[in-house]
Write a protein that holds these residues in place. Structure first.
Motif, PDB file in Angstrom:
ATOM      1  N   ASP A 283      -5.981  15.528 -10.729  1.00 18.58           N
ATOM      2  CA  ASP A 283      -4.529  15.535 -10.873  1.00 18.58           C
ATOM      3  C   ASP A 283      -3.923  16.715 -10.140  1.00 18.58           C
ATOM      4  O   ASP A 283      -2.745  16.726  -9.813  1.00 18.58           O
ATOM      5  CB  ASP A 283      -4.136  15.622 -12.357  1.00 18.58           C
ATOM      6  CG  ASP A 283      -4.468  14.336 -13.097  1.00 18.58           C
ATOM      7  OD1 ASP A 283      -4.483  13.287 -12.436  1.00 18.58           O
ATOM      8  OD2 ASP A 283      -4.707  14.401 -14.315  1.00 18.58           O
TER       9      ASP A 283
ATOM     10  N   ASP B 189       0.819  -1.214   0.000  1.00 16.49           N
ATOM     11  CA  ASP B 189       0.000   0.000   0.000  1.00 16.49           C
ATOM     12  C   ASP B 189       0.855   1.268   0.000  1.00 16.49           C
ATOM     13  O   ASP B 189       0.453   2.282  -0.574  1.00 16.49           O
ATOM     14  CB  ASP B 189      -0.925   0.002   1.218  1.00 16.49           C
ATOM     15  CG  ASP B 189      -1.997  -1.077   1.134  1.00 16.49           C
ATOM     16  OD1 ASP B 189      -2.276  -1.526   0.004  1.00 16.49           O
ATOM     17  OD2 ASP B 189      -2.518  -1.481   2.188  1.00 16.49           O
TER      18      ASP B 189
ATOM     19  N   ARG C 111      -8.234   5.911 -11.342  1.00 14.89           N
ATOM     20  CA  ARG C 111      -7.234   6.409 -12.288  1.00 14.89           C
ATOM     21  C   ARG C 111      -7.546   5.937 -13.713  1.00 14.89           C
ATOM     22  O   ARG C 111      -7.385   6.681 -14.682  1.00 14.89           O
ATOM     23  CB  ARG C 111      -5.852   5.933 -11.868  1.00 14.89           C
ATOM     24  CG  ARG C 111      -5.388   6.466 -10.514  1.00 14.89           C
ATOM     25  CD  ARG C 111      -5.032   7.947 -10.603  1.00 14.89           C
ATOM     26  NE  ARG C 111      -3.908   8.164 -11.496  1.00 14.89           N
ATOM     27  CZ  ARG C 111      -2.635   8.054 -11.143  1.00 14.89           C
ATOM     28  NH1 ARG C 111      -2.319   7.723  -9.889  1.00 14.89           N
ATOM     29  NH2 ARG C 111      -1.674   8.281 -12.010  1.00 14.89           N
TER      30      ARG C 111
ATOM     31  N   ARG D 182       1.820   2.170  -3.597  1.00 17.33           N
ATOM     32  CA  ARG D 182       0.869   1.814  -4.648  1.00 17.33           C
ATOM     33  C   ARG D 182       0.650   2.980  -5.619  1.00 17.33           C
ATOM     34  O   ARG D 182       0.634   2.801  -6.838  1.00 17.33           O
ATOM     35  CB  ARG D 182      -0.463   1.372  -4.047  1.00 17.33           C
ATOM     36  CG  ARG D 182      -1.428   0.811  -5.087  1.00 17.33           C
ATOM     37  CD  ARG D 182      -2.730   0.368  -4.421  1.00 17.33           C
ATOM     38  NE  ARG D 182      -2.480  -0.643  -3.398  1.00 17.33           N
ATOM     39  CZ  ARG D 182      -2.361  -1.941  -3.653  1.00 17.33           C
ATOM     40  NH1 ARG D 182      -2.461  -2.370  -4.901  1.00 17.33           N
ATOM     41  NH2 ARG D 182      -2.149  -2.795  -2.678  1.00 17.33           N
ATOM     42  N   SER D 183       0.484   4.186  -5.100  1.00 15.38           N
ATOM     43  CA  SER D 183       0.234   5.341  -5.968  1.00 15.38           C
ATOM     44  C   SER D 183       1.398   5.585  -6.912  1.00 15.38           C
ATOM     45  O   SER D 183       1.204   5.857  -8.110  1.00 15.38           O
ATOM     46  CB  SER D 183      -0.008   6.600  -5.127  1.00 15.38           C
ATOM     47  OG  SER D 183      -1.206   6.482  -4.388  1.00 15.38           O
ATOM     48  N   GLU D 184       2.631   5.489  -6.382  1.00 17.79           N
ATOM     49  CA  GLU D 184       3.801   5.735  -7.208  1.00 17.79           C
ATOM     50  C   GLU D 184       3.938   4.678  -8.313  1.00 17.79           C
ATOM     51  O   GLU D 184       4.318   4.989  -9.447  1.00 17.79           O
ATOM     52  CB  GLU D 184       5.072   5.745  -6.347  1.00 17.79           C
ATOM     53  CG  GLU D 184       5.202   6.956  -5.442  1.00 17.79           C
ATOM     54  CD  GLU D 184       4.499   6.773  -4.117  1.00 17.79           C
ATOM     55  OE1 GLU D 184       3.659   5.844  -4.007  1.00 17.79           O
ATOM     56  OE2 GLU D 184       4.779   7.561  -3.186  1.00 17.79           O
TER      57      GLU D 184
ATOM     58  N   GLU E  89      -8.263   2.987  -5.961  1.00 21.42           N
ATOM     59  CA  GLU E  89      -7.454   4.047  -6.578  1.00 21.42           C
ATOM     60  C   GLU E  89      -7.154   3.731  -8.038  1.00 21.42           C
ATOM     61  O   GLU E  89      -7.256   4.601  -8.903  1.00 21.42           O
ATOM     62  CB  GLU E  89      -6.137   4.235  -5.824  1.00 21.42           C
ATOM     63  CG  GLU E  89      -5.266   5.321  -6.456  1.00 21.42           C
ATOM     64  CD  GLU E  89      -3.934   5.497  -5.771  1.00 21.42           C
ATOM     65  OE1 GLU E  89      -3.165   6.378  -6.203  1.00 21.42           O
ATOM     66  OE2 GLU E  89      -3.642   4.746  -4.817  1.00 21.42           O
TER      67      GLU E  89
ATOM     68  N   ILE F 155       1.438   2.926  -9.642  1.00 22.27           N
ATOM     69  CA  ILE F 155       0.394   3.198 -10.637  1.00 22.27           C
ATOM     70  C   ILE F 155       0.841   4.356 -11.537  1.00 22.27           C
ATOM     71  O   ILE F 155       0.650   4.313 -12.762  1.00 22.27           O
ATOM     72  CB  ILE F 155      -0.950   3.501  -9.957  1.00 22.27           C
ATOM     73  CG1 ILE F 155      -1.477   2.247  -9.248  1.00 22.27           C
ATOM     74  CG2 ILE F 155      -1.975   4.011 -10.978  1.00 22.27           C
ATOM     75  CD1 ILE F 155      -2.731   2.481  -8.420  1.00 22.27           C
ATOM     76  N   ASP F 156       1.433   5.391 -10.942  1.00 21.83           N
ATOM     77  CA  ASP F 156       1.957   6.515 -11.731  1.00 21.83           C
ATOM     78  C   ASP F 156       2.964   6.035 -12.779  1.00 21.83           C
ATOM     79  O   ASP F 156       3.051   6.593 -13.877  1.00 21.83           O
ATOM     80  CB  ASP F 156       2.664   7.529 -10.822  1.00 21.83           C
ATOM     81  CG  ASP F 156       1.685   8.356  -9.999  1.00 21.83           C
ATOM     82  OD1 ASP F 156       0.500   8.418 -10.399  1.00 21.83           O
ATOM     83  OD2 ASP F 156       2.107   8.936  -8.988  1.00 21.83           O
TER      84      ASP F 156
ATOM     85  N   TYR G 212     -11.765  12.415  -9.325  1.00 22.15           N
ATOM     86  CA  TYR G 212     -10.334  12.159  -9.136  1.00 22.15           C
ATOM     87  C   TYR G 212      -9.599  13.313  -9.792  1.00 22.15           C
ATOM     88  O   TYR G 212      -9.868  13.670 -10.938  1.00 22.15           O
ATOM     89  CB  TYR G 212      -9.901  10.841  -9.784  1.00 22.15           C
ATOM     90  CG  TYR G 212      -8.449  10.562  -9.518  1.00 22.15           C
ATOM     91  CD1 TYR G 212      -8.055   9.998  -8.309  1.00 22.15           C
ATOM     92  CD2 TYR G 212      -7.483  10.912 -10.443  1.00 22.15           C
ATOM     93  CE1 TYR G 212      -6.727   9.773  -8.045  1.00 22.15           C
ATOM     94  CE2 TYR G 212      -6.155  10.693 -10.181  1.00 22.15           C
ATOM     95  CZ  TYR G 212      -5.769  10.115  -8.982  1.00 22.15           C
ATOM     96  OH  TYR G 212      -4.453   9.909  -8.713  1.00 22.15           O
TER      97      TYR G 212
END
Length: 417
Positions: A404, A320, A360, A323-325, A356, A327-328, A402
Motif C-alpha cells: 500500500d 485497463d 488486492r 482498473r486500479s481506481e 491486480e 478496485i480502490d 503487494y
C-alpha cells in the motif's frame, strides 16, 4: 401617468424610507387619504433593503397584502404587489397563498378564478404577474387558455410566472406554447419554460427539452439534462451521453445522474433495453468523462440508489486505464453497512478479473481487514476469479508482495532477514 401630485409629501416620505421608519410608512399606507402617499409608502416598504426586526417584517408584509385586497386605487395595489415582490419570494408567496385561498364554496371558487383571470388583462403588470402565479397555485385548469395568452405578455416577469403556472397545471394544451418560450428573448422566461416542461414530465413535454441540451446558456442545458432523467425510456440516452462532454462540469455531472436515474427508475419491461443502451453508449464515450464521474457518485454515501447503479456501471465499462481506481472504490464496498451495496460489490468485482484484483484480495484477506462478512465476500470473489484454485491468475509458487506504501515493502522484507 398618475393623476395625483406629490405636493409637499415627497420630502418627508423619502426621509422615512432613508431612516427605515417601517411603522410610520405602514401608518401612511393604511390611513393616508392621498393616493400618492399610499402609493409611495407601499413602494418604500419594498425598497427598504433590510428590516431587522422580524415582527416589523411581518407587519410590513401584512400591511401590503391588506392594501392589495382593500385599497380603492389600482395604482396603490399595484405598488403594494411590486413591493412584496421586492421583499423576496417568501413575501410574494404569502400574497399568492392569500389570494389562492380565496373561495370555499364552488360558486366562490369560480368567482375567484374569474377575478384572477380578469387580472391577467389588467393594465398594471403587477396584477398580471400575481394573477398568473395564483392561478397556477389554485390549479385553475379553466384558466389554461388565458395563461397560454399570458406566455406572450409584454412583461418578462409575467411571462415567467405564466410559464411556472403552466408547469403546475400539467395540462397537455400548454406543451406547444411552452416549447415556443424556449426561444424567448429573456433567459428567465426560457428557464421557466424548460422547468415547466420538466414538471409536466410527459414524453411529449420531455421531447421538447432534447434540443435544449445544445443551448448556449449553461443554465438551460443544465435544466434539460436534469429533467431528461425522468423520461423512462431509451430516447434521451444518446443526448445525455453526449452531454458528458459538455464544457460545464455541472452539466456533465447532471447528465450522469440523469443516466443513473433512467437505470434506477426503469420499468421491468424497459430495464434490459435501457441497461444495454446505456452501457453501449458509454462504451463509445470518452472514458475520462465517464469513469471519474461514476467513481465520485459511487463514493457519495448520500445517494444510495445512484451509488449502487454507479457501481454496477463501473464493472461494465471500466478498461485497463481506471482498473486500479475502480478496485480502490469497490473493494472497500464489500464491508459497507448497507447490505445491498456490499452484496452488489461482491457480485460485480469478478467483472474486474485481473492479477491486480487477485493480489488486492489476497492482501485484504492476509491482513484480516474488514468484518467477518466482508472477508467471506472477499474470499468468494477470489475463488470465483481463480476458478476455485489457489493462484490461477498469479503464477504458482512465485513470491509476490503487494504494498500500500513504500514502507509496507520495507517492513515485509526486513522481517524475513
Amino acid at each position: 401617468m398618475f393623476n395625483d401630485e406629490p405636493g409637499d409629501n415627497e420630502t418627508f416620505l423619502y426621509k422615512l424610507e432613508r431612516e427605515s421608519e417601517v411603522q410610520k410608512l405602514i401608518a401612511h399606507l393604511k390611513r393616508s387619504k392621498k393616493t400618492y402617499v399610499r402609493r409611495r409608502a407601499a413602494t418604500m416598504l419594498g425598497n427598504i433593503a433590510e428590516i431587522s426586526d422580524p415582527n416589523e417584517r411581518r407587519q410590513a408584509v401584512k400591511a401590503l397584502v391588506s392594501a392589495i385586497k382593500t385599497d380603492e386605487d389600482d395604482s396603490v395595489r399595484a405598488a403594494a404587489i411590486d413591493a412584496l415582490y421586492q421583499r423576496g419570494e417568501d413575501a410574494f408567496d404569502y400574497l399568492v397563498a392569500e389570494i389562492a385561498e380565496m373561495g370555499g364554496s364552488e360558486a366562490t371558487e369560480r368567482t375567484a378564478t374569474t377575478l384572477l383571470t380578469e387580472w391577467l388583462s389588467a393594465d398594471h403588470l403587477e396584477f398580471r404577474m400575481v394573477a398568473a402565479t395564483a392561478l397556477g397555485e389554485r390549479g385553475a385548469t379553466a384558466a389554461v387558455p388565458d395563461l397560454v395568452r399570458a406566455l406572450t405578455d409584454p412583461a418578462p416577469r409575467v411571462r415567467t410566472r405564466a410559464a411556472q403556472a403552466c408547469g403546475r397545471l400539467s395540462d397537455p394544451r400548454v406543451v406547444p406554447p411552452l416549447s415556443e418560450r424556449l426561444s424567448d428573448g429573456r433567459q428567465q422566461v426560457r428557464e421557466a419554460a424548460a422547468n415547466a416542461l420538466g414538471a409536466i414530465g410527459t414524453d411529449r413535454a420531455l421531447a421538447e427539452l432534447v434540443p435544449v441540451t445544445q443551448a448556449d446558456e449553461e443554465g438551460l442545458r443544465l435544466i434539460a439534462v436534469d429533467e431528461l432523467g425522468q423520461f423512462g425510456s431509451v430516447k434521451p440516452v444518446v443526448v445525455l451521453v453526449d452531454a458528458l462532454d459538455d464544457d460545464s462540469t455541472t452539466v456533465q455531472r447532471a447528465a450522469m445522474l440523469s443516466l443513473l436515474e433512467l437505470l434506477t427508475t426503469a420499468s421491468t419491461e424497459e430495464l434490459e433495453l435501457i441497461c444495454g443502451t446505456v452501457v453501449d453508449e458509454l462504451a463509445r464515450a470518452d472514458i475520462q468523462a465517464t469513469v471519474p464521474a461514476l467513481l465520485d457518485i459511487a463514493a457519495d454515501g448520500t445517494r444510495r440508489r445512484y451509488r449502487q447503479t454507479a457501481i454496477w456501471l463501473l464493472s461494465r465499462i471500466t478498461g485497463d486505464r481506471y482498473r486500479s481506481e475502480v478496485i480502490d472504490c469497490l473493494l472497500p464496498a464489500i464491508d459497507k453497512p448497507d447490505e445491498e451495496t456490499a452484496q452488489l460489490a461482491e457480485a460485480v468485482l469478478p467483472e474486474l478479473r485481473s492479477p491486480e484484483l487477485e493480489k488486492r484480495l489476497r492482501v485484504y484477506l492476509s491482513r484480516e481487514r474488514g468484518s467477518e462478512e466482508a472477508r467471506s465476500r472477499a474470499q468468494a470473489v477470489l475463488d470465483e476469479i481463480c476458478d476455485g484454485s489457489s493462484g490461477e491468475l498469479v503464477t504458482t509458487g512465485v513470491d509476490y508482495t503487494y504494498v500500500d506504501s513504500p514502507a509496507d515493502y520495507t517492513n515485509q522484507h526486513s522481517s524475513r532477514d
